[in-house]
Design an enzyme around this catalytic site. Structure first.
Site, PDB file in Angstrom:
ATOM      1  N   ASP A  85       0.843  -1.200   0.000  1.00  0.00           N
ATOM      2  CA  ASP A  85       0.000   0.000   0.000  1.00  0.00           C
ATOM      3  C   ASP A  85       0.875   1.246   0.000  1.00  0.00           C
ATOM      4  OD1 ASP A  85      -2.847   1.128   0.521  1.00  0.00           O
ATOM      5  OD2 ASP A  85      -1.578   2.173   1.973  1.00  0.00           O
ATOM      6  N   TYR A 105       3.050   9.892   0.829  1.00  0.00           N
ATOM      7  CA  TYR A 105       4.044   9.354   1.760  1.00  0.00           C
ATOM      8  C   TYR A 105       5.474   9.689   1.335  1.00  0.00           C
ATOM      9  CZ  TYR A 105      -0.075   6.521   3.007  1.00  0.00           C
ATOM     10  OH  TYR A 105      -1.339   6.099   3.338  1.00  0.00           O
ATOM     11  N   LYS A 132      -2.179   6.144  -4.305  1.00  0.00           N
ATOM     12  CA  LYS A 132      -3.336   7.020  -4.050  1.00  0.00           C
ATOM     13  C   LYS A 132      -3.129   8.398  -4.663  1.00  0.00           C
ATOM     14  CE  LYS A 132      -3.734   4.697   0.410  1.00  0.00           C
ATOM     15  NZ  LYS A 132      -2.392   4.545   0.955  1.00  0.00           N
ATOM     16  N   HIS A 188      -7.360   9.461  -2.407  1.00  0.00           N
ATOM     17  CA  HIS A 188      -6.905   9.418  -1.007  1.00  0.00           C
ATOM     18  C   HIS A 188      -7.962   9.975  -0.046  1.00  0.00           C
ATOM     19  CE1 HIS A 188      -2.856   9.233   1.299  1.00  0.00           C
ATOM     20  NE2 HIS A 188      -3.837   9.093   2.150  1.00  0.00           N
TER      21      HIS A 188
HETATM   22  N1  LIG Z   1      -5.856   6.224   3.543  1.00  0.00           N
HETATM   23  C1  LIG Z   1      -5.545   7.029   4.529  1.00  0.00           C
HETATM   24  O1  LIG Z   1      -5.993   8.174   4.623  1.00  0.00           O
HETATM   25  C2  LIG Z   1      -4.613   6.540   5.592  1.00  0.00           C
HETATM   26  C3  LIG Z   1      -4.491   7.239   6.809  1.00  0.00           C
HETATM   27  C4  LIG Z   1      -3.631   6.731   7.799  1.00  0.00           C
HETATM   28  C5  LIG Z   1      -2.939   5.565   7.528  1.00  0.00           C
HETATM   29  N2  LIG Z   1      -3.086   4.941   6.298  1.00  0.00           N
HETATM   30  C6  LIG Z   1      -2.347   3.731   5.949  1.00  0.00           C
HETATM   31  O2  LIG Z   1      -2.483   2.781   6.959  1.00  0.00           O
HETATM   32  C7  LIG Z   1      -1.192   2.389   7.399  1.00  0.00           C
HETATM   33  C8  LIG Z   1      -1.249   1.938   8.812  1.00  0.00           C
HETATM   34  O3  LIG Z   1      -1.767   2.927   9.627  1.00  0.00           O
HETATM   35  P1  LIG Z   1      -0.944   3.626  10.769  1.00  0.00           P
HETATM   36  O4  LIG Z   1       0.465   3.758  10.377  1.00  0.00           O
HETATM   37  O5  LIG Z   1      -1.734   4.810  11.153  1.00  0.00           O
HETATM   38  O6  LIG Z   1      -1.056   2.636  11.976  1.00  0.00           O
HETATM   39  P2  LIG Z   1      -0.785   1.130  12.357  1.00  0.00           P
HETATM   40  O7  LIG Z   1      -0.384   0.238  11.243  1.00  0.00           O
HETATM   41  O8  LIG Z   1      -2.007   0.775  13.116  1.00  0.00           O
HETATM   42  O9  LIG Z   1       0.433   1.304  13.383  1.00  0.00           O
HETATM   43  C9  LIG Z   1       1.721   1.536  12.979  1.00  0.00           C
HETATM   44  C10 LIG Z   1       2.571   1.598  14.235  1.00  0.00           C
HETATM   45  O10 LIG Z   1       2.550   0.336  14.896  1.00  0.00           O
HETATM   46  C11 LIG Z   1       3.877  -0.123  15.078  1.00  0.00           C
HETATM   47  N3  LIG Z   1       3.854  -1.586  14.920  1.00  0.00           N
HETATM   48  C12 LIG Z   1       3.743  -2.294  13.781  1.00  0.00           C
HETATM   49  N4  LIG Z   1       3.745  -3.611  14.009  1.00  0.00           N
HETATM   50  C13 LIG Z   1       3.862  -3.763  15.356  1.00  0.00           C
HETATM   51  C14 LIG Z   1       3.929  -4.876  16.210  1.00  0.00           C
HETATM   52  N5  LIG Z   1       3.875  -6.126  15.728  1.00  0.00           N
HETATM   53  N6  LIG Z   1       4.071  -4.649  17.546  1.00  0.00           N
HETATM   54  C15 LIG Z   1       4.114  -3.407  18.043  1.00  0.00           C
HETATM   55  N7  LIG Z   1       4.050  -2.297  17.281  1.00  0.00           N
HETATM   56  C16 LIG Z   1       3.928  -2.466  15.946  1.00  0.00           C
HETATM   57  C17 LIG Z   1       4.701   0.557  14.018  1.00  0.00           C
HETATM   58  O11 LIG Z   1       6.040   0.711  14.445  1.00  0.00           O
HETATM   59  P3  LIG Z   1       7.330   0.422  13.505  1.00  0.00           P
HETATM   60  O12 LIG Z   1       7.028   0.871  12.120  1.00  0.00           O
HETATM   61  O13 LIG Z   1       8.391   1.237  14.163  1.00  0.00           O
HETATM   62  O14 LIG Z   1       7.603  -1.053  13.598  1.00  0.00           O
HETATM   63  C18 LIG Z   1       4.001   1.912  13.928  1.00  0.00           C
HETATM   64  O15 LIG Z   1       4.466   2.766  14.946  1.00  0.00           O
HETATM   65  C19 LIG Z   1      -0.293   3.585   7.080  1.00  0.00           C
HETATM   66  O16 LIG Z   1       1.041   3.187   6.899  1.00  0.00           O
HETATM   67  C20 LIG Z   1      -0.890   4.058   5.782  1.00  0.00           C
HETATM   68  O17 LIG Z   1      -0.383   3.318   4.677  1.00  0.00           O
HETATM   69  C21 LIG Z   1      -3.910   5.395   5.354  1.00  0.00           C
END
Ligand SMILES: NC(=O)c1ccc[n+]([C@@H]2O[C@H](COP(=O)([O-])OP(=O)(O)OC[C@H]3O[C@@H](n4cnc5c(N)ncnc54)[C@H](OP(=O)(O)O)[C@@H]3O)[C@@H](O)[C@H]2O)c1
Length: 298
Positions: free
Chosen positions: A30, A35, A64, A97
């Site tokens: 994704d 980004y 996106k 997006h």
């Molecule tokens: N479409 C949109 O508008 C939108 C908005 C927000 C997000 N997104 C997408 O969704 C993705 C995920 O969302 P997000 O980044 O907000 O949150 P997330 O995936 O819920 O959380 C990411 C965080 O969790 C940590 N993490 C990952 N695996 C872990 C594990 N096994 N144990 C403990 N901690 C862990 C990561 O740390 P490390 O990386 O340091 O390991 C990072 O700090 C984004 O990367 C983006 O691509 C899309």
């Protein structure tokens, strides 16, 4: 099962993370122009293609359309920029997006600093429908296999469905036990729109972060899994795709190991609606695990 990786991470660590993920068997990647790391991801693809470890048709690559490029004349150039940076000749899925574009310079009545123009959402005529029609043409041209949206609610989807020629294949939205959005989920399922859950580990500003939530921890312990794995499995059991983000190699591998838990929908969280009540951020700090017993959550 296709493993999904998302990459909203600062440049620098991303290429290695993608290589680790591809080696671990992840296929769905994704990405987004916003980004600002698509070139690094493209470099990782090139490397793995070059090593003969991966074929293009084994990957499912998503990008996106950023909000500044909703004007019809900007959609294809923005898409091509992502495509070029990713080193690919087609994408599998291209998402809008957000339903709201940012105004272009011609739409701003008084001189506004560029940074302000970039940050204010607008309901300008350049958004949604016209952008969508241009995205549909990318499908006609064979540049992308499907198009979809992100952050759309039910009424925004209804409006789009009433006028689109090509139905959105997916809607990527925030979903996790603190935010289960049942109405949106039901609606998308009824329309055959695939849901992709972002932020599966919850909002970091919650009073009790989901990864530290005692209920989640208890379920994880019971199944011999980590809390992260339980939170990923939560979506799989709802029939929803999810894109956990990590740039940490051990976590990338951990997040892919989500089998071996209850397989029937609802069995892990007996009822996800109940999970929503039990895990709601307001309750998070004072949650009483005794309350779980009557609902047989395991
Ligand atoms: N479409 C949109 O508008 C939108 C908005 C927000 C997000 N997104 C997408 O969704 C993705 C995920 O969302 P997000 O980044 O907000 O949150 P997330 O995936 O819920 O959380 C990411 C965080 O969790 C940590 N993490 C990952 N695996 C872990 C594990 N096994 N144990 C403990 N901690 C862990 C990561 O740390 P490390 O990386 O340091 O390991 C990072 O700090 C984004 O990367 C983006 O691509 C899309």
């Amino acid at each position: 099962m296709r493993l999904l990786l998302s990459l909203q991470s600062p440049p620098g660590a991303v290429q290695e993370a993608v290589e680790v993920a591809l080696d671990a068997g992840y296929q769905h990647v994704d990405c987004a122009y916003f980004y600002q790391n698509e070139a690094e991801i493209g470099a990782a693809f090139q490397k793995k293609f070059g090593e003969g470890r991966l074929k293009r048709d084994e990957l499912y690559v998503v990008s996106k359309l950023w909000n500044s490029f909703h004007a019809p004349q900007d959609v294809k150039p923005a898409f091509l920029k992502s495509l070029m940076m990713l080193n690919l000749d087609y994408l599998d899925l291209y998402l809008m997006h957000s339903p709201m574009g940012f105004p272009g310079p011609q739409e701003v009545s008084s001189p506004t600093p560029c940074s302000k123009q970039d940050q204010s959402p607008t309901k300008s005529s350049s958004t949604s429908l016209f952008s969508w029609q241009t995205m549909e043409k990318l499908v006609d041209e064979g540049l992308v296999k499907s198009v979809g949206v992100s952050n759309f609610n039910v009424s925004q989807l209804e409006r789009l469905l009433s006028v689109c020629r090509i139905k959105p294949a997916a809607n990527q939205v925030e979903l996790h036990p603190y935010l289960t959005q049942p109405q949106l989920v039901e609606y998308c399922k009824s329309k055959g729109i695939v849901l992709i859950a972002y932020s599966p580990f919850g909002c970091p500003n919650s009073p009790v972060p989901l990864l530290e939530n005692p209920t989640v921890n208890e379920i994880a312990q019971k199944h011999g899994k980590t809390s992260a794995q339980v939170l990923i499995r939560f979506h799989i059991q709802r029939g929803i795709a999810t894109i956990p983000k990590s740039i940490t190699p051990a976590r990338i591998v951990e997040n892919a190991e989500v089998t071996g838990m209850a397989s029937k929908p609802g069995a892990l969280f007996r009822s996800w609606r109940m999970a929503e009540v039990l895990l709601s951020p307001e309750q998070g700090e004072t949650i009483n695990l005794e309350r779980l017993k009557p609902f047989n959550v395991h």
